[in-house]
Design an enzyme around this catalytic site. Structure first.
Site, mmCIF file in Angstrom:
data_model
loop_
_atom_site.group_PDB
_atom_site.id
_atom_site.type_symbol
_atom_site.label_atom_id
_atom_site.label_comp_id
_atom_site.label_asym_id
_atom_site.label_seq_id
_atom_site.Cartn_x
_atom_site.Cartn_y
_atom_site.Cartn_z
ATOM 1 C CG HIS A 17 -1.795 -1.287 1.457
ATOM 2 N ND1 HIS A 17 -2.304 -1.350 2.644
ATOM 3 C CD2 HIS A 17 -2.663 -1.572 0.605
ATOM 4 C CE1 HIS A 17 -2.989 -2.969 2.311
ATOM 5 N NE2 HIS A 17 -3.236 -2.289 1.115
ATOM 6 N NE ARG A 90 -2.772 -7.537 -3.846
ATOM 7 C CZ ARG A 90 -3.681 -7.893 -3.420
ATOM 8 N NH1 ARG A 90 -3.058 -8.014 -2.066
ATOM 9 N NH2 ARG A 90 -4.557 -7.856 -3.309
ATOM 10 C CB SER A 128 -4.114 -6.374 4.933
ATOM 11 O OG SER A 128 -3.846 -5.100 4.373
#
Ligand code: PNS
Length: 159
Positions: A17, A90, A128
């Protein structure tokens, strides 16, 4: 002024991020990190904690602002006079979901654009949830999240 929003859950913010935020901040006059308040999903960190963690790790970037929002992203954007959404991609696996979301946002508000930035190769495996999983089982999260927040994450798992 050219403002972009970088929306997400950020539970917690990762180096992937932060890499997108840093790169976006060189392109836009201002980058607003928009943290979604999702009442259906109890996160590891409260919204207030996420705001504080992101402010801490972006304090070196003067044109970054951290806000939380609930409801539709396009409404938050309208209220803040933002026309561009920045997202990180990604892998191909991210594409379908992101494509669908960008089309829905376009349908809801024609004058907004979603711009995708490719995640740096070194962070392409990072999320995350994988950080939380590694931390929960006592693995090392150095290099996955900014050093300044490692302790905050680890302490969530040893109370
Ligand atoms: O980090 P995440 O959980 O992948 O972020 C998803 C987020 C917050 C970008 C997305 O869920 C979102 O924009 N939610 C707000 C609700 C909304 O505007 N939905 C319409 C688009 S489908």
């Amino acid at each position: 002024m050219n403002i972009a929003v970088y929306p997400g859950s950020f539970d917690p913010i990762t180096n992937g991020h932060l890499n997108i935020i840093e790169r976006a901040s060189t392109i836009f006059d201002e980058v607003v990190v928009g943290i979604l308040v999702n009442p259906d999903k109890k996160g590891l960190f409260s919204i207030e904690e996420r705001v504080e963690l992101i402010k801490r790790v972006t304090s070196h970037i003067p044109n970054v602002r951290v806000e939380s929002f609930s409801g539709l992203l396009v409404d938050f954007m309208k209220n803040n006079n933002i026309k561009v959404i920045v997202k990180g991609l990604r892998a191909v696996s991210d594409f379908e979901y992101e494509f669908q979301m960008s089309l829905m946002n376009k349908k809801l508000s024609q004058d907004i654009e979603t711009l995708f930035m490719m995640t740096s190769a070194e962070y392409s495996f990072l999320s995350s949830s994988s950080v939380k999983q590694v931390a929960a089982f006592g693995g090392c999260i150095k290099g996955l999240v900014p050093d300044e927040i490692i302790q905050d994450i680890m302490s969530k798992f040893c109370d």
